[in-house]
Design a protein around this motif. Sequence first.
Motif, short mmCIF file in Angstrom:
data_model
loop_
_atom_site.label_atom_id
_atom_site.label_comp_id
_atom_site.label_asym_id
_atom_site.label_seq_id
_atom_site.Cartn_x
_atom_site.Cartn_y
_atom_site.Cartn_z
N PHE A 116 23.57 -21.40 -11.84
CA PHE A 116 23.39 -22.85 -11.86
C PHE A 116 23.20 -23.42 -10.46
N PHE A 117 23.95 -22.91 -9.50
CA PHE A 117 23.81 -23.40 -8.13
C PHE A 117 22.37 -23.20 -7.65
N LEU A 118 21.84 -22.02 -7.86
CA LEU A 118 20.47 -21.72 -7.42
C LEU A 118 19.44 -22.51 -8.22
N ALA A 119 19.67 -22.69 -9.51
CA ALA A 119 18.71 -23.42 -10.35
C ALA A 119 18.67 -24.91 -9.99
N GLU A 120 19.80 -25.46 -9.53
CA GLU A 120 19.87 -26.89 -9.25
C GLU A 120 19.31 -27.28 -7.88
N LEU A 121 19.17 -26.33 -6.98
CA LEU A 121 18.64 -26.66 -5.65
C LEU A 121 17.21 -27.16 -5.79
N GLY A 122 16.98 -28.40 -5.39
CA GLY A 122 15.65 -29.00 -5.45
C GLY A 122 15.26 -29.51 -6.83
N ASP A 123 16.19 -29.44 -7.80
CA ASP A 123 15.91 -29.90 -9.16
C ASP A 123 15.96 -31.43 -9.20
N LYS A 124 15.42 -32.02 -10.26
CA LYS A 124 15.37 -33.48 -10.34
C LYS A 124 16.76 -34.11 -10.36
N THR A 125 17.77 -33.41 -10.90
CA THR A 125 19.12 -33.98 -10.89
C THR A 125 19.68 -34.04 -9.47
N MET A 126 19.35 -33.05 -8.65
CA MET A 126 19.78 -33.08 -7.25
C MET A 126 19.08 -34.23 -6.51
N LEU A 127 17.78 -34.37 -6.73
CA LEU A 127 17.03 -35.44 -6.08
C LEU A 127 17.48 -36.81 -6.58
N ALA A 128 17.79 -36.93 -7.86
CA ALA A 128 18.28 -38.20 -8.40
C ALA A 128 19.64 -38.54 -7.79
N THR A 129 20.49 -37.54 -7.59
CA THR A 129 21.80 -37.76 -6.98
C THR A 129 21.65 -38.23 -5.54
N ILE A 130 20.73 -37.63 -4.81
CA ILE A 130 20.46 -38.08 -3.43
C ILE A 130 20.02 -39.54 -3.45
N THR A 131 19.11 -39.87 -4.36
CA THR A 131 18.60 -41.24 -4.47
C THR A 131 19.74 -42.21 -4.79
N LEU A 132 20.59 -41.87 -5.74
CA LEU A 132 21.71 -42.74 -6.12
C LEU A 132 22.69 -42.93 -4.97
N ALA A 133 22.92 -41.87 -4.19
CA ALA A 133 23.88 -41.96 -3.09
C ALA A 133 23.39 -42.86 -1.96
N THR A 134 22.09 -43.12 -1.89
CA THR A 134 21.60 -44.06 -0.88
C THR A 134 21.98 -45.49 -1.24
N GLN A 135 22.26 -45.73 -2.52
CA GLN A 135 22.55 -47.08 -3.02
C GLN A 135 24.04 -47.35 -3.26
N HIS A 136 24.80 -46.32 -3.56
CA HIS A 136 26.18 -46.49 -4.02
C HIS A 136 27.12 -45.63 -3.18
N GLY A 137 28.40 -45.85 -3.36
CA GLY A 137 29.41 -45.07 -2.65
C GLY A 137 29.32 -43.59 -2.99
N TRP A 138 29.62 -42.75 -2.01
CA TRP A 138 29.43 -41.32 -2.19
C TRP A 138 30.37 -40.73 -3.23
N PHE A 139 31.64 -41.15 -3.26
CA PHE A 139 32.59 -40.52 -4.16
C PHE A 139 32.29 -40.82 -5.62
N GLY A 140 32.02 -42.09 -5.92
CA GLY A 140 31.67 -42.47 -7.29
C GLY A 140 30.39 -41.80 -7.76
N THR A 141 29.42 -41.72 -6.85
CA THR A 141 28.15 -41.06 -7.17
C THR A 141 28.36 -39.58 -7.42
N TRP A 142 29.14 -38.94 -6.56
CA TRP A 142 29.41 -37.51 -6.71
C TRP A 142 30.14 -37.22 -8.03
N LEU A 143 31.19 -37.98 -8.27
CA LEU A 143 31.98 -37.74 -9.48
C LEU A 143 31.16 -38.04 -10.74
N GLY A 144 30.46 -39.18 -10.75
CA GLY A 144 29.66 -39.56 -11.91
C GLY A 144 28.53 -38.59 -12.19
#
Length: 196
Positions: A116-144
């Motif tokens: 899973f770690f290797l499959a998620e690198l560069g996947d859309k969920t990783m990119l979406a998480t990066i995008t969300l973290a630019t807008q919201h707090g890191w801990f809530g974004t990470w946990l959510g």
Amino acid sequence: MSGFLAALAISFGVIFVAELGDKSQLMALTFATRFKTVPVLIGITVATALVHLVSVAVGYGLGAALPTAWISLAAAIAFFAFGAWTLRGDSLTDEERDKANQPTTRSAIFTVGVAFFLAELGDKTMLATITLATQHGWFGTWLGSTVGMVAADALAILAGRLLGKHLPERTIKYGAAALFVLFGVWLLIEALRALL
């Protein structure tokens, strides 16, 4: 506290939707046919937590360095792209399918976690998480985002075991794409208000 809850809820929703029909969900279903459900979910959770921790660090750093309005505009464009990516669909390659089906003497948690770690690198969920973290707090974004992805994969495992077949991919694909476009429109309006 409301900022944390907003980040948690938005990240959970976006990542849950992004994961529907994703190749990681197919991997979860495949691993669950070989291993017990709990070790599979533990492996998914550990891998997801690590990948999304890196993602929020990158996103939070970008959010602190760039103007908010431009980040919202870039995030809107990214969500439109995620919608198109979702419509295109994901599938396991023969190599990924072989790895998921390969008998292993290692523990299920380790095997699933690494895959899973290797499959998620560069996947859309990783990119979406990066995008969300630019807008919201890191801990809530990470946990959510972590809980959203694990919940979507757990749903795939449960549905796969109960139904014995795949979820209706076409419906999931169109629904997830529509939600991404909706988030994109929301962010675009937010960006245009700030820029104009």
